[in-house]
Motif scaffolding. Structure first.
Motif, PDB file in Angstrom:
ATOM      1  N   ILE A  10       1.030  -0.756   0.132  1.00 22.09           N
ATOM      2  CA  ILE A  10       0.085   0.100  -0.434  1.00 22.09           C
ATOM      3  C   ILE A  10       0.948   1.661  -0.202  1.00 22.09           C
ATOM      4  O   ILE A  10       1.582   1.288   0.358  1.00 22.09           O
ATOM      5  CB  ILE A  10      -0.999   0.219   1.300  1.00 22.09           C
ATOM      6  CG1 ILE A  10      -1.568  -1.519   1.233  1.00 22.09           C
ATOM      7  CG2 ILE A  10      -1.445   1.290   1.108  1.00 22.09           C
ATOM      8  CD1 ILE A  10      -2.857  -1.791   0.114  1.00 22.09           C
ATOM      9  N   SER A  11       0.514   1.871  -1.086  1.00 24.65           N
ATOM     10  CA  SER A  11       1.280   3.486  -1.388  1.00 24.65           C
ATOM     11  C   SER A  11       0.606   4.715  -1.158  1.00 24.65           C
ATOM     12  O   SER A  11      -0.831   4.074  -1.616  1.00 24.65           O
ATOM     13  CB  SER A  11       2.460   2.945  -2.310  1.00 24.65           C
ATOM     14  OG  SER A  11       2.974   2.334  -2.109  1.00 24.65           O
ATOM     15  N   ALA A  12       0.903   5.414  -0.868  1.00 28.59           N
ATOM     16  CA  ALA A  12      -0.075   6.863  -1.484  1.00 28.59           C
ATOM     17  C   ALA A  12       0.852   8.199  -2.040  1.00 28.59           C
ATOM     18  O   ALA A  12       2.463   8.169  -2.762  1.00 28.59           O
ATOM     19  CB  ALA A  12       0.338   7.522  -0.139  1.00 28.59           C
ATOM     20  N   GLY A  13       0.050   9.150  -3.029  1.00 31.22           N
ATOM     21  CA  GLY A  13       0.426   9.893  -4.291  1.00 31.22           C
ATOM     22  C   GLY A  13       0.476  10.395  -4.946  1.00 31.22           C
ATOM     23  O   GLY A  13      -1.063  10.905  -3.744  1.00 31.22           O
ATOM     24  N   TRP A  14       0.145  11.121  -6.059  1.00 28.16           N
ATOM     25  CA  TRP A  14      -0.827  11.395  -6.725  1.00 28.16           C
ATOM     26  C   TRP A  14      -1.193  11.369  -7.900  1.00 28.16           C
ATOM     27  O   TRP A  14      -0.326  10.440  -8.667  1.00 28.16           O
ATOM     28  CB  TRP A  14       0.101  13.003  -6.659  1.00 28.16           C
ATOM     29  CG  TRP A  14       1.252  13.647  -7.583  1.00 28.16           C
ATOM     30  CD1 TRP A  14       1.122  14.217  -8.884  1.00 28.16           C
ATOM     31  CD2 TRP A  14       2.529  13.450  -6.517  1.00 28.16           C
ATOM     32  NE1 TRP A  14       2.802  14.236  -8.764  1.00 28.16           N
ATOM     33  CE2 TRP A  14       3.496  14.016  -7.588  1.00 28.16           C
ATOM     34  CE3 TRP A  14       2.636  13.419  -5.401  1.00 28.16           C
ATOM     35  CZ2 TRP A  14       4.355  14.232  -7.166  1.00 28.16           C
ATOM     36  CZ3 TRP A  14       3.877  13.475  -4.866  1.00 28.16           C
ATOM     37  CH2 TRP A  14       4.787  13.787  -6.134  1.00 28.16           C
ATOM     38  N   LEU A  15      -1.907  12.121  -9.140  1.00 32.76           N
ATOM     39  CA  LEU A  15      -2.077  11.544 -10.297  1.00 32.76           C
ATOM     40  C   LEU A  15      -1.101  12.466 -11.207  1.00 32.76           C
ATOM     41  O   LEU A  15      -1.145  13.270 -10.722  1.00 32.76           O
ATOM     42  CB  LEU A  15      -3.287  11.772 -10.254  1.00 32.76           C
ATOM     43  CG  LEU A  15      -4.527  10.614 -10.091  1.00 32.76           C
ATOM     44  CD1 LEU A  15      -6.072  11.071 -10.191  1.00 32.76           C
ATOM     45  CD2 LEU A  15      -4.698   9.318  -9.987  1.00 32.76           C
ATOM     46  N   VAL A  16      -0.306  11.586 -11.625  1.00 32.95           N
ATOM     47  CA  VAL A  16       0.156  12.288 -12.982  1.00 32.95           C
ATOM     48  C   VAL A  16      -0.598  13.069 -14.214  1.00 32.95           C
ATOM     49  O   VAL A  16      -1.082  13.644 -14.646  1.00 32.95           O
ATOM     50  CB  VAL A  16       1.354  11.818 -13.634  1.00 32.95           C
ATOM     51  CG1 VAL A  16       1.965  12.427 -14.606  1.00 32.95           C
ATOM     52  CG2 VAL A  16       1.969  11.287 -12.605  1.00 32.95           C
ATOM     53  N   ASP A  17      -1.835  12.195 -14.310  1.00 31.68           N
ATOM     54  CA  ASP A  17      -2.919  12.454 -15.284  1.00 31.68           C
ATOM     55  C   ASP A  17      -4.307  11.224 -15.053  1.00 31.68           C
ATOM     56  O   ASP A  17      -3.791  10.863 -13.955  1.00 31.68           O
ATOM     57  CB  ASP A  17      -1.881  12.722 -17.235  1.00 31.68           C
ATOM     58  CG  ASP A  17      -1.477  11.005 -17.097  1.00 31.68           C
ATOM     59  OD1 ASP A  17      -1.814   9.844 -17.027  1.00 31.68           O
ATOM     60  OD2 ASP A  17      -0.884  11.100 -18.010  1.00 31.68           O
ATOM     61  N   GLU A  18      -4.412  10.856 -16.245  1.00 33.10           N
ATOM     62  CA  GLU A  18      -5.689   9.958 -16.238  1.00 33.10           C
ATOM     63  C   GLU A  18      -5.325   8.336 -16.285  1.00 33.10           C
ATOM     64  O   GLU A  18      -6.593   7.559 -15.689  1.00 33.10           O
ATOM     65  CB  GLU A  18      -6.485  10.635 -17.340  1.00 33.10           C
ATOM     66  CG  GLU A  18      -7.058  11.353 -16.840  1.00 33.10           C
ATOM     67  CD  GLU A  18      -8.491  11.519 -18.058  1.00 33.10           C
ATOM     68  OE1 GLU A  18      -9.092  10.683 -19.101  1.00 33.10           O
ATOM     69  OE2 GLU A  18      -9.163  12.896 -18.173  1.00 33.10           O
ATOM     70  N   GLU A  19      -3.883   8.739 -16.741  1.00 38.32           N
ATOM     71  CA  GLU A  19      -3.485   6.849 -16.720  1.00 38.32           C
ATOM     72  C   GLU A  19      -2.683   6.920 -15.545  1.00 38.32           C
ATOM     73  O   GLU A  19      -2.074   5.386 -15.918  1.00 38.32           O
ATOM     74  CB  GLU A  19      -2.874   6.906 -17.641  1.00 38.32           C
ATOM     75  CG  GLU A  19      -4.453   6.758 -19.351  1.00 38.32           C
ATOM     76  CD  GLU A  19      -4.404   6.941 -20.915  1.00 38.32           C
ATOM     77  OE1 GLU A  19      -3.117   6.688 -20.802  1.00 38.32           O
ATOM     78  OE2 GLU A  19      -5.065   6.499 -21.178  1.00 38.32           O
TER      79      GLU A  19
END
Length: 305
Positions: free
Chosen positions: A13-22
Motif C-alpha cells: 500500500i502506497s500513497a501519491g498523486w495522479l500525473v494524468d488520467e492514466e
C-alpha cells in the motif's frame, strides 16, 4: 493535485498523486524516501511536503510512476484521525424532517451541528459494501468532505481555509431502520452509520477549486446514480453553512489535527430517505451506487450480502 492511496500488484500500500488520467506517482519512491509512504504522515507536514512535490520532476518512464491500470485505488485517507459529519444543506434538512412530520428545529439556523461517526470503518472506491444483516432500509448519502491539513484550535470561519488540505466525495451509508429506532433515544445515529463510510476516489487540493467559489460553497454539480439511473442532483453552492463555519464550530475549545475528516451532510435530493421509497426502493445486494461531483471524480461501490 489529486492525492491517492493505492495497492500495487505485490500487495504493498502506497500513497501519491495522479500525473494524468492514466498514471500515478508513488511519492515515497519517486522522492527517494524524502516524502512519506502514507497520506496521514504527509498531512502532518503538508505545507512543507507540498513544496517538495513541486521540485519532483515526473516522467512516465521514471522510477515510482505506475499505470493506473496496474493499481487498485483505496480510500485516499484510509485511517483518518476522526470523522465528523455535519448537517449543512437546508433542503435536505427540511425534506427529511417533513417526511417524519417534523419542522426544522430553530437551533439548526443558529449553528452548524455534527455527530462523530466511525473513523475506523472507512472504505474506498470499488470496495464492496456489505448490507447490515439486521437492516432492510439501506441508503446512500451524497456528500462532500474536507480534509484538515493543519493543526488549529478556536479557528475563526474567515481563517478556516488555511486549515483545509483538500476535498473528496463522501458516501455516508445509512441503515435507516436502525437509525430511526436509535434516534428516538436522543443521542443521534450510531449503529445506523457504524458499518461503513466511503471516501474517494482521490483528494483534490483546495487550490484546484478556488475559481469555483460561489456563495458558501463551490459551483460543483453533485449527482447520484443507482444501477445507472440518476436519482439525485444538487450543487455545493447551495450549502447553508460553509466549511469555514463548520471548522470554526468544531474547533471551539478543541484542537483539530491534520488527517481529520469533516462531511458536509447530504445535498438536497441526495438520498433515498429524502426522495421517498416511492421514487426508489431501498438498496439491495447487487446494486451499483455511483456518486459524482464535478472536479472530484466518480465514487463507485456495489452492495453485497
Amino acid at each position: 493535485m489529486k492525492f491517492i492511496t493505492f495497492e500495487k500488484s505485490d500487495g504493498k500500500i502506497s500513497a501519491g498523486w495522479l500525473v494524468d488520467e492514466e498514471h500515478a506517482v508513488d511519492m515515497c519512491e519517486a522522492s527517494s524516501g524524502r516524502l512519506p509512504n502514507n497520506l496521514v504522515d504527509f498531512l502532518n507536514k503538508s505545507e512543507e511536503y507540498l513544496k517538495q512535490t513541486e521540485g519532483i520532476s515526473v516522467g512516465l518512464d521514471q522510477k515510482g510512476v505506475y499505470p493506473l491500470s496496474e493499481l487498485r485505488l483505496k480510500a485516499p485517507l484510509p485511517n483518518p484521525k476522526s470523522f465528523r459529519d455535519f448537517y449543512a444543506f437546508e433542503q435536505h434538512v427540511k425534506t427529511a424532517r417533513e417526511r417524519r412530520g417534523l419542522s426544522v428545529a430553530p437551533e439548526w439556523y443558529q449553528m452548524p451541528v455534527f455527530y462523530f461517526s466511525n473513523h475506523l470503518a472507512i472504505t474506498g472506491p470499488g470496495d464492496k459494501i456489505p448490507k447490515p444483516k439486521n437492516s432492510l432500509w439501506l441508503d446512500y448519502e451524497l456528500e462532500i468532505a474536507c480534509i484538515i491539513g493543519k493543526e488549529g484550535r478556536d479557528i475563526s470561519a474567515d481563517q478556516a481555509d488555511e486549515y483545509i488540505f483538500g476535498y473528496c466525495i463522501l458516501n455516508d451509508w445509512s441503515a435507516r431502520d436502525l437509525q430511526r429506532e436509535e434516534m428516538k433515544v436522543g443521542l443521534g445515529p450510531a449503529k445506523g452509520k457504524d458499518f461503513s463510510t466511503t471516501i474517494g476516489p482521490w483528494i483534490v487540493t483546495k487550490n484546484e477549486l478556488k475559481a469555483l467559489k460561489q456563495g458558501n460553497g463551490f459551483d460543483l454539480t453533485m449527482k447520484a446514480r443507482v444501477n445507472g439511473i440518476l436519482l439525485s442532483e444538487g450543487n455545493l453552492k447551495d450549502i447553508y453553512y460553509s466549511f469555514g463555519e463548520m471548522i470554526s464550530r468544531a474547533s471551539q475549545g478543541v484542537t483539530l489535527y491534520p488527517g481529520e475528516i469533516m462531511g458536509s451532510g447530504t445535498v438536497g435530493t441526495g438520498c433515498i430517505l429524502e426522495l421517498g421509497p416511492e421514487v426508489h426502493r431501498w438498496l439491495e445486494p447487487g446494486d451499483l451506487v455511483e456518486l459524482e461531483i464535478d472536479c472530484l471524480g466518480v465514487l463507485k461501490n456495489t452492495i453485497i450480502d
